[in-house]
Each structure stands twice: as structure tokens, then as C-alpha cells.
Design an enzyme around this catalytic site. Structure first.
Site, PDB file in Angstrom:
ATOM      1  N   GLY A   1       5.649   4.078   9.926  1.00 55.56           N
ATOM      2  CA  GLY A   1       4.938   4.793   8.865  1.00 55.56           C
ATOM      3  C   GLY A   1       4.669   3.932   7.652  1.00 55.56           C
ATOM      4  N   SER A   2       3.410   3.817   7.219  1.00 50.51           N
ATOM      5  CA  SER A   2       3.097   2.856   6.177  1.00 50.51           C
ATOM      6  C   SER A   2       1.654   3.016   5.714  1.00 50.51           C
ATOM      7  CB  SER A   2       3.311   1.444   6.726  1.00 50.51           C
ATOM      8  OG  SER A   2       2.610   1.297   7.947  1.00 50.51           O
ATOM      9  N   ARG A   3       1.150   1.969   5.020  1.00 45.85           N
ATOM     10  CA  ARG A   3      -0.226   1.957   4.550  1.00 45.85           C
ATOM     11  C   ARG A   3      -0.731   0.528   4.520  1.00 45.85           C
ATOM     12  NH1 ARG A   3      -1.112   4.101  -1.291  1.00 45.85           N
ATOM     13  NH2 ARG A   3      -2.257   2.245  -1.921  1.00 45.85           N
TER      14      ARG A   3
ATOM     15  N   LEU B   1      -1.075   5.059   7.715  1.00 47.48           N
ATOM     16  CA  LEU B   1      -0.630   5.116   9.102  1.00 47.48           C
ATOM     17  C   LEU B   1       0.530   6.096   9.214  1.00 47.48           C
ATOM     18  CD1 LEU B   1      -1.331   1.976   8.197  1.00 47.48           C
ATOM     19  CD2 LEU B   1      -0.646   1.487  10.539  1.00 47.48           C
TER      20      LEU B   1
END
Length: 231
Positions: free
Chosen positions: A187-189, A99
Site C-alpha cells: 500500500g503506497s503512492r 496503490l
């Protein structure tokens, strides 16, 4: 659906404190120097955009696993689920969805079932696009039992910018496909581990929509997708 509903997207309640903070800071900066105020307004509008929480139409056919997050599929690899979930050492197919700061960051449950375990792991904040982020970064991992008895795991992973993982489900709770279960700020996964023998129906580079894009079909014998849409 009214015309206004197609334009005005709901904002998740977790975002309002940030939006208010950005707005107040913009006002103060504008009083000090007008260009700073305009810059603050742009950041405030971005914050509103970041915390948007649109409704999604989730496929309801039994056996489908939908994406837990908006973003780009960056990896499809065999990997061992997080050890804190107690799912053993056998590698399972892991689909990673990255993301960026412009994606919707509200996470959604991939399928109907029951949360067996929900475990937080405090870690580092390396780039979430890297493979090692699955092991080293701060994360919140979920183990879920599906109606047919099989299990999946999905993991919220913090990134370079993300510094806060939020979740609203716990062990023992029954959940529905497409239900909101958490949010990662900035912001990430998100990783999902498929049951043994289940083939992914997406390719690396493909964009996924949380709660809508079908990642796998437990009742299908269709072969794994081949290719990389980035090429």
C-alpha cells in the site's frame, strides 16, 4: 503467448521470502488448529497475488510519459518537487497515483532517459492518500533527464501499511520506458512531476496501469483533461 501464460502471472523475486514465511506460518497454525491453517492459506495466496509482476506493453512513441504505477489517480495539482532533487522552487504539475493492497506494486520508468539524481528521504507513515504524504512520508525520489533535455521527477511514497521501499536504479543510469525500477511493499503512492507547460492526459479518479497508461504527451498541445471520474 500460451494459454498458461494468461493464467499464471510471474511473481517478483522480492516476494518469495514473504510467501515462504506465510506458507510456513500457515502450516504451523494448521497443526495447532485447522481453521487457523486455512486462514493462513488465504493470507499466503494474497501474498502471492500482491507480489505478482505481469508483463506490460509500453507505448514506444517518443514524448509519451507512462504511469510509473498501477492504481487510481487521486490528485493532479501544482506542487514543488522534493527539495532533495534540486529542481528549484517552481511548482510543476504533479500526478499522484494511489496503490491499494490489491494493485500491482512493481514500479516502472515513465520514459526513456537518464537518472540524474536518486535520493532517499526518511519520513513518517501517514495515509498515502493525503496530500501531506508527499512532504512528510518516507520516500525515494528520482530526477530524470529526457532525450530532449527536459526533466521529470517521480517519487515512491510509503503509506500507512507500507514499510519498505525498494529501488534498483541509481544516478547516472540510462533507463527505458516501462523498465522496472522499484517496488513498494503493502500500500503506497507514486507521484510524477511533469515538465513545465505539459498538460496531463488523465483525470482524477481514473485507473492507471503502470508502464501502459499514458499520463502526458510532451509533443502534443492537447488541452488538459477536465473532470473527475469519481463523480
Amino acid at each position: 503467448m500460451s494459454a498458461i501464460d494468461t493464467v499464471v502471472v510471474p511473481i517478483h523475486r522480492a516476494g518469495w521470502p514473504f510467501i515462504a514465511g506465510f506458507a510456513v506460518a500457515s502450516l504451523i497454525l494448521g497443526l495447532l488448529w485447522v481453521p487457523l491453517g486455512w486462514a493462513g492459506l488465504v493470507l499466503t495466496l494474497w501474498c502471492v497475488y500482491f507480489f505478482r509482476d505481469p508483463d506490460r506493453v509500453t507505448p514506444t512513441r517518443p514524448g509519451l510519459l507512462v504511469s510509473p504505477a498501477d492504481g487510481r489517480v487521486t490528485m493532479i495539482v501544482p506542487a514543488v518537487p522534493p527539495k532533495e532533487l534540486g529542481m528549484g522552487d517552481k511548482p510543476l504539475t504533479r500526478i499522484s497515483v494511489f496503490l491499494n493492497v490489491f494493485n500491482v506494486h512493481v514500479n516502472r520508468v515513465p520514459a526513456d532517459g537518464t537518472i540524474v539524481a536518486a535520493e532517499y528521504h526518511k519520513g513518517t507513515f501517514v495515509n498515502a492518500a493525503l496530500d501531506k504524504a508527499s512532504d512528510e512520508n518516507e520516500r525515494m525520489a528520482f530526477r530524470q533527464r529526457l532525450p530532449d533535455g527536459r526533466e521529470i521527477a517521480y517519487v515512491q511514497i510509503a503509506g500507512l501499511v507500507a514499510r519498505r521501499i525498494l529501488w534498483w536504479v541509481k544516478a547516472g543510469q540510462d533507463v527505458k520506458a516501462g523498465e522496472r525500477f522499484g517496488l513498494i511493499r503493502f500500500g503506497s503512492r507514486t507521484d510524477i512531476y511533469l515538465p513545465d507547460g505539459v498538460a496531463p492526459l488523465v483525470c482524477v479518479g481514473q485507473n492507471a496501469i503502470g508502464g501502459e497508461t499514458v499520463l502526458a504527451d510532451l509533443n502534443s498541445h492537447e488541452a488538459q483533461r477536465v473532470g473527475d471520474v469519481r463523480r
